[in-house]
Enzyme design. Structure first.
Site, PDB file in Angstrom:
ATOM      1  N   GLU A 109       0.841  -1.196   0.000  1.00  0.00           N
ATOM      2  CA  GLU A 109       0.000   0.000   0.000  1.00  0.00           C
ATOM      3  C   GLU A 109       0.876   1.246   0.000  1.00  0.00           C
ATOM      4  O   GLU A 109       1.553   1.541   0.983  1.00  0.00           O
ATOM      5  CB  GLU A 109      -0.921   0.025   1.227  1.00  0.00           C
ATOM      6  CG  GLU A 109      -1.768   1.286   1.309  1.00  0.00           C
ATOM      7  CD  GLU A 109      -2.500   1.446   2.622  1.00  0.00           C
ATOM      8  OE1 GLU A 109      -2.863   2.587   2.965  1.00  0.00           O
ATOM      9  OE2 GLU A 109      -2.713   0.428   3.324  1.00  0.00           O
TER      10      GLU A 109
ATOM     11  N   ARG B 143       0.300  10.393   0.188  1.00  0.00           N
ATOM     12  CA  ARG B 143       0.600  11.485   1.120  1.00  0.00           C
ATOM     13  C   ARG B 143       1.774  12.327   0.658  1.00  0.00           C
ATOM     14  O   ARG B 143       2.118  13.317   1.311  1.00  0.00           O
ATOM     15  CB  ARG B 143       0.902  10.925   2.515  1.00  0.00           C
ATOM     16  CG  ARG B 143      -0.233  10.118   3.125  1.00  0.00           C
ATOM     17  CD  ARG B 143       0.139   9.615   4.510  1.00  0.00           C
ATOM     18  NE  ARG B 143      -0.806   8.621   4.992  1.00  0.00           N
ATOM     19  CZ  ARG B 143      -0.678   7.978   6.138  1.00  0.00           C
ATOM     20  NH1 ARG B 143       0.352   8.235   6.927  1.00  0.00           N
ATOM     21  NH2 ARG B 143      -1.581   7.074   6.513  1.00  0.00           N
TER      22      ARG B 143
ATOM     23  N   LYS C 123     -11.201  -1.771   6.268  1.00  0.00           N
ATOM     24  CA  LYS C 123     -10.049  -1.344   7.054  1.00  0.00           C
ATOM     25  C   LYS C 123     -10.559  -0.830   8.403  1.00  0.00           C
ATOM     26  O   LYS C 123     -11.504  -0.030   8.439  1.00  0.00           O
ATOM     27  CB  LYS C 123      -9.304  -0.241   6.305  1.00  0.00           C
ATOM     28  CG  LYS C 123      -8.224   0.478   7.081  1.00  0.00           C
ATOM     29  CD  LYS C 123      -7.612   1.570   6.203  1.00  0.00           C
ATOM     30  CE  LYS C 123      -6.571   2.384   6.952  1.00  0.00           C
ATOM     31  NZ  LYS C 123      -5.896   3.363   6.076  1.00  0.00           N
TER      32      LYS C 123
END
Length: 213
Positions: free
Chosen positions: A47, A51, A134
């Site tokens: 993943e 950001r 999640k």
């Protein structure tokens, strides 16, 4: 791509290993080498969080790594989903879920692992067809005891807890029947990435891949 089909896809990806590395990359130049090191250690699902400005280029670099399944994390908008899919991401991860985000994942066809932290959020997503989510922010939201409590009345839903997961507390999550895997950043420390210590990262990945679940 329906929410049910998305969850089937993310569940299969999550089942590949007990830990999904959560990666924050400032430079895409080392992305392929990092992916090779993690895959060599037994962690195929990766993943890359959106950001940093380098994230999409890192996804592109990792998309062709043999044995790897690269995804995009921190998806916050339909534009993020579209950009991630165009970069080669095979799944997406969001800290929460909004109607626009879900609609975009359906339209664009990117399997989404939507975030939830409460029973109401879990129920709302399950009502729409998601049964793989999640749990975020895992430790701040109550940790393994909270996730165990959610699982009692809602056993139909499985999770990948992320947020504050460490080698010390990961086993307590992985022991839960409603946990498929966990997300963790410790397998790719920034100092090891900066120094190109790929053997060290492979060793960390191998230790994570050996965690029982």
């Amino acid at each position: 791509m329906t929410p049910m089909a998305q969850s089937a896809a993310t569940r299969e990806i999550a089942s590949r290993a007990p830990i999904i590395p959560v990666l924050v990359l400032d430079d895409a130049a080392s992305a392929a080498a990092l992916a090779h090191a993690l895959v060599a250690g037994g962690l195929p699902a990766l993943e890359v969080t959106l950001r940093t400005p380098a994230a999409l280029d890192a996804i592109r670099a990792m998309a062709d790594v043999a044995g790897g399944i690269v995804g995009a994390g921190t998806l916050l908008s339909p534009d993020d989903i579209r950009a991630a899919k165009d970069a080669g991401a095979r799944f997406g991860v969001s800290p929460g879920a909004t109607p626009r985000l879900i609609a975009a994942s359906i339209e664009i066809g990117l399997p989404l692992l939507p975030g939830a932290a409460t029973a109401s959020e879990v129920m709302a997503l399950w009502e729409q067809g998601y049964d793989m989510m999640k749990f975020f922010p895992a430790e701040a939201a109550g940790g393994a005891p909270a996730l165990k409590a959610i699982g009692a009345p809602i056993p139909q839903v499985s999770f990948c807890p992320t947020g504050g997961i460490t080698p010390a507390n990961a086993p307590s999550y992985l022991a839960l029947p409603n946990v498929i895997c966990a997300g963790g950043s410790w397998v790719a420390p920034k100092n090891m990435i900066a120094s190109g210590d790929w053997a060290g990262i492979t060793a960390l990945a191998a230790a994570a891949a050996a965690l029982a679940r």
